[in-house]
Design a protein around this motif. Structure first.
Motif, PDB file in Angstrom:
ATOM      1  N   LYS A  68     143.562  68.965  42.266  1.00 46.52           N
ATOM      2  CA  LYS A  68     143.402  70.112  43.172  1.00 46.52           C
ATOM      3  C   LYS A  68     142.606  71.220  42.481  1.00 46.52           C
ATOM      4  N   ALA A  69     142.872  71.461  41.202  1.00 44.72           N
ATOM      5  CA  ALA A  69     142.125  72.487  40.466  1.00 44.72           C
ATOM      6  C   ALA A  69     140.650  72.113  40.394  1.00 44.72           C
ATOM      7  N   ALA A 101     141.594  78.256  35.216  1.00 47.54           N
ATOM      8  CA  ALA A 101     141.320  77.036  35.988  1.00 47.54           C
ATOM      9  C   ALA A 101     140.534  76.039  35.144  1.00 47.54           C
ATOM     10  N   LEU A 102     139.560  76.522  34.387  1.00 48.19           N
ATOM     11  CA  LEU A 102     138.783  75.630  33.520  1.00 48.19           C
ATOM     12  C   LEU A 102     139.661  75.022  32.434  1.00 48.19           C
ATOM     13  N   ILE A 103     140.565  75.812  31.893  1.00 49.97           N
ATOM     14  CA  ILE A 103     141.488  75.309  30.877  1.00 49.97           C
ATOM     15  C   ILE A 103     142.420  74.260  31.486  1.00 49.97           C
ATOM     16  N   LYS A 104     142.872  74.516  32.691  1.00 45.93           N
ATOM     17  CA  LYS A 104     143.782  73.571  33.369  1.00 45.93           C
ATOM     18  C   LYS A 104     143.185  72.169  33.398  1.00 45.93           C
ATOM     19  N   VAL A 105     141.862  72.088  33.614  1.00 46.86           N
ATOM     20  CA  VAL A 105     141.205  70.779  33.716  1.00 46.86           C
ATOM     21  C   VAL A 105     140.421  70.438  32.452  1.00 46.86           C
ATOM     22  N   LYS A 106     140.700  71.177  31.374  1.00 46.75           N
ATOM     23  CA  LYS A 106     140.102  70.927  30.051  1.00 46.75           C
ATOM     24  C   LYS A 106     138.573  70.894  30.103  1.00 46.75           C
ATOM     25  N   SER A 107     137.998  71.917  30.717  1.00 48.47           N
ATOM     26  CA  SER A 107     136.548  71.995  30.883  1.00 48.47           C
ATOM     27  C   SER A 107     135.925  73.053  29.996  1.00 48.47           C
ATOM     28  N   ASP A 108     134.630  72.916  29.805  1.00 48.14           N
ATOM     29  CA  ASP A 108     133.830  73.877  29.054  1.00 48.14           C
ATOM     30  C   ASP A 108     133.103  74.798  30.029  1.00 48.14           C
ATOM     31  N   LEU A 109     132.679  75.936  29.547  1.00 47.83           N
ATOM     32  CA  LEU A 109     131.889  76.898  30.307  1.00 47.83           C
ATOM     33  C   LEU A 109     130.513  76.965  29.657  1.00 47.83           C
ATOM     34  N   VAL A 110     129.463  76.701  30.450  1.00 46.52           N
ATOM     35  CA  VAL A 110     128.108  76.603  29.918  1.00 46.52           C
ATOM     36  C   VAL A 110     127.188  77.551  30.680  1.00 46.52           C
ATOM     37  N   TYR A 111     126.333  78.232  29.926  1.00 48.97           N
ATOM     38  CA  TYR A 111     125.273  79.062  30.496  1.00 48.97           C
ATOM     39  C   TYR A 111     123.956  78.447  30.052  1.00 48.97           C
TER      40      TYR A 111
END
Length: 161
Positions: free
Chosen positions: A38-39, A121-131
C-alpha cells in the motif's frame, strides 16, 4: 557556483512539498499500520500527481521535468541549462557540485518538517531518494543519492528536534 547550488536546493524542497502533507501526525500513524504494498502504491500515485504539474521551472536554469517511483528509488528528474559556468562534462566539477548539492539538500530536508512524511514512506519501503540533474548541452547527468540508511538517520534527527 554555490549560490546556484543553494538556489537549486531551496527549489527542490519547495517542490518536495507537493508530495508531503500538513497532516503529519495522521500520516505517521497510517504509515505504521500500512502494508509495504500500500505504501508503494501511494508513493507511485504521489509521483503521478507531481508529474501532472510538470514541467516546473525551478529557476532560470533548472526545470523539474518529472518524478518516478520505481523499485527502491524515488527520483526527481531535472534539466539544467548549461552555460560557460555550469557544465556537466567535467568529472571534477561534477563531484564538487554533487557534494555541494547533497550537503545543501540534506540541510534543507532536516529543516523541512513537510518532508518528514515522505521520508517515512520511503523508509517504510526501504527506498532511496535520488535527485538527477541532466545538462542540456552535454547530456551528462549528476545524481545526488540519499540511501535508505541515510534517510533513516535524517528522520531520526528530524524526529528528535
Amino acid at each position: 557556483m554555490y549560490r546556484y547550488i543553494i538556489s537549486i536546493s531551496i527549489a527542490v524542497f519547495m517542490l518536495s512539498g507537493l508530495v508531503s502533507c500538513n497532516r503529519q501526525q495522521r500520516d505517521e500513524m497510517s504509515l505504521k499500520v500500512m502494508s509495504d504494498e500500500k505504501a508503494r502504491k501511494e508513493l507511485a500515485e504521489a509521483a503521478e500527481t507531481v508529474n501532472q504539474s510538470c514541467p516546473v521551472n525551478v529557476d532560470d536554469k533548472t526545470t523539474l521535468v518529472g518524478v518516478a517511483f520505481r523499485g527502491t528509488k524515488w527520483t526527481y528528474y531535472y534539466i539544467v541549462a548549461e552555460d560557460s559556468v555550469v557544465r556537466f562534462d567535467n568529472d571534477l566539477f561534477n563531484e564538487n557540485i554533487k557534494a555541494g548539492l547533497k550537503e545543501s539538500t540534506r540541510k534543507n530536508v532536516l529543516a523541512s518538517s513537510a518532508m518528514l512524511t515522505m521520508l517515512r514512506a520511503l523508509i517504510k519501503v526501504k527506498s532511496d531518494l535520488v535527485y538527477s540533474y541532466q545538462g542540456t548541452e552535454s547530456g551528462h547527468a549528476i545524481e545526488v543519492v540519499f540511501t535508505y540508511p541515510e534517510l533513516r538517520v535524517m528522520v531520526d534527527v528530524m524526529s528528535n528536534n
